[in-house]
Scaffold this active site. Sequence first.
Site, PDB file in Angstrom:
ATOM      1  NE  ARG A 137      -3.167   2.415   2.678  1.00 18.65           N
ATOM      2  CZ  ARG A 137      -3.062   3.228   4.095  1.00 18.65           C
ATOM      3  NH1 ARG A 137      -2.303   2.904   5.024  1.00 18.65           N
ATOM      4  NH2 ARG A 137      -3.759   4.245   3.738  1.00 18.65           N
ATOM      5  CG  HIS A 184      -0.687   8.974   3.856  1.00 20.27           C
ATOM      6  ND1 HIS A 184      -0.810   7.614   4.189  1.00 20.27           N
ATOM      7  CD2 HIS A 184      -0.124   9.288   4.956  1.00 20.27           C
ATOM      8  CE1 HIS A 184      -0.420   7.383   5.454  1.00 20.27           C
ATOM      9  NE2 HIS A 184       0.076   8.356   5.928  1.00 20.27           N
ATOM     10  CD  GLU A 193      -3.858   7.215  10.352  1.00 20.32           C
ATOM     11  OE1 GLU A 193      -3.210   8.157  10.622  1.00 20.32           O
ATOM     12  OE2 GLU A 193      -3.371   6.110  10.522  1.00 20.32           O
ATOM     13  CG  ASN A 227      -4.978   3.053   8.922  1.00 12.24           C
ATOM     14  OD1 ASN A 227      -5.272   2.210   8.216  1.00 12.24           O
ATOM     15  ND2 ASN A 227      -4.528   4.267   8.697  1.00 12.24           N
ATOM     16  CE1 TYR A 232       0.893   2.272  13.719  1.00 12.69           C
ATOM     17  CE2 TYR A 232      -1.179   3.617  12.946  1.00 12.69           C
ATOM     18  CZ  TYR A 232       0.062   2.860  12.838  1.00 12.69           C
ATOM     19  OH  TYR A 232       0.412   3.037  11.399  1.00 12.69           O
ATOM     20  CD  GLU A 242      -1.368   3.813   8.324  1.00  9.43           C
ATOM     21  OE1 GLU A 242      -0.913   4.376   9.643  1.00  9.43           O
ATOM     22  OE2 GLU A 242      -1.559   4.632   7.585  1.00  9.43           O
TER      23      GLU A 242
HETATM   24  O1  IFM Z   1       3.396   7.365  10.059  1.00  2.93           O
HETATM   25  C1  IFM Z   1       2.020   7.485  10.512  1.00  2.93           C
HETATM   26  C2  IFM Z   1       1.317   7.211   9.043  1.00  2.93           C
HETATM   27  O2  IFM Z   1       1.674   8.086   8.172  1.00  2.93           O
HETATM   28  C3  IFM Z   1      -0.294   7.530   9.356  1.00  2.93           C
HETATM   29  N1  IFM Z   1      -0.687   6.589  10.444  1.00  2.93           N
HETATM   30  C4  IFM Z   1       0.017   6.582  11.688  1.00  2.93           C
HETATM   31  C5  IFM Z   1       1.575   6.276  11.497  1.00  2.93           C
HETATM   32  C6  IFM Z   1       2.222   6.342  12.654  1.00  2.93           C
HETATM   33  O3  IFM Z   1       2.069   7.455  13.344  1.00  2.93           O
END
Ligand code: IFM
Length: 479
Positions: A84, A128, A173, A302, A304, A379
């Site tokens: 991607r 992005h 995002e 995405n 985290y 992500e």
């Molecule tokens: O690096 C970023 C990415 O560009 C978008 N999502 C989160 C990642 C980590 O912060």
Amino acid sequence: MPEPATPATPVTFPPAFLWGAATSAYQIEGAVREGGRTPSIWDTFSHTPGKTAGGEHGDIAVDHYHRYRDDVAMMADLGLNAYRFSISWSRVQPTGRGPAVQVGLDFYRRLVDELLAVGIKPAVTLYHWDLPQELEDAGGWPERDTAYRFAEYAQIVGEALGDRVEQWITLNEPWCSAFLGYASGVHAPGRTDPAASLKAAHHLNLAHGLATSALRSAMPARNSVALSLNSSVVRPVSQDPADLAAARKIDDLANGVFHGPILHGAYPESLFAATELITDWSYVEDGDLRAINQPLDALGLNYYTPALVSAADNDLSGPRADGHGASAFSPWPGADDVAFHQTPGERTEMGWSIDPTGLHELIMRYTREAPGLPLYITENGAAYDDKPDPDGRVHDPERISYLHGHLAAVRRAVSDGADVRGYYLWSLMDNFEWAYGYEKRFGAVYVDYATLARTPKSSALWYGQAARTGTLPPVAAAE
Ligand code: IFM
């Protein structure tokens, strides 16, 4: 409950599962003045003193623009079957409007051909975060016209690459574009205007809808159109009604503001109530919600870390622990009565707690929110302070453990009925981590910033083995 580091039975994925890695243009390409490319808001922002760690910028980044052939060969060697990446808008349409620059498109045509030649499925993200600076000068995302410009750009790229790229993502995002870009100002363009950030969110939604229609008219019907949301898993600290209301408010501002109109054709009423002192939403014109609520072929998630919130008094004197950078200005318009708390557990270099249960929760939520829509984890990954050993190898067992836990959570969601078709590790290689500069290394591949040499970390070898076999190796396998 935490995912066990190594479950007793092997974690095996369906045969058609995509094992990918993700990047974005400004974070890796460099070559910012080549082929007619003009500055984006990130060029301007990163060259503005004080905006990024050490004043770092993406002028060279990791020079992917010149090294893409080697980077694709490296992915093939690792065993990945999907990649991607994003298109730099100002490389294709330098002023953000008008005819395309073929040299810019040719770079992406060559990249895609290279990927297809080695059996790696490309997934294109159109946006992005790197808006052409000229469009920001004309008002940026708070300006309605930017949505129409984005649709025109989508049409251009769809016509150029739609014959060979099947997977398309309109926006990455949009929460970050709207609220880190226009409310807290820690991202480009660095504005701190809560009303403008909500307007930006609506125009990003409109841009997504218009671009989806434009892509469909420009490309074969077999292609898939999606968007990637960094939807938050928002947890209240208690079941106290005030804490539940705080979680609801953040959920609206993180998630509902995008998935409301995109998936359901309406903004949540509670979002209007939460933001009534900031904006009257009069820029939502007749027909906008219909234009935004386009049928999608997939949804990208995405993930985290989760967020932990409670009700708070209006004391904003301390730093907010929401993990989105230090700013005196909140990225949460209308939520000054909400406090963010440190989530428990071990942390990555970003300070983000490691909690794979959040990924499972997110997938199950969107399985309910969008029944029948295939999901991709577009992500997921972790930053660590990786350093080469004296023998030049880079061992990152923490990242292997992170990936194992999160992939196991994905698999558990599939067993629970979710239709997750693929996973893109963030990120293929170390790169420009926005306001943090090059300080935070998210790569599965180590980049020596002095020489730009690439060295797969042990996590890349581990992940490659998972991709080749469809089964997660034990966490110690690549050590
Ligand atoms: O690096 C970023 C990415 O560009 C978008 N999502 C989160 C990642 C980590 O912060």
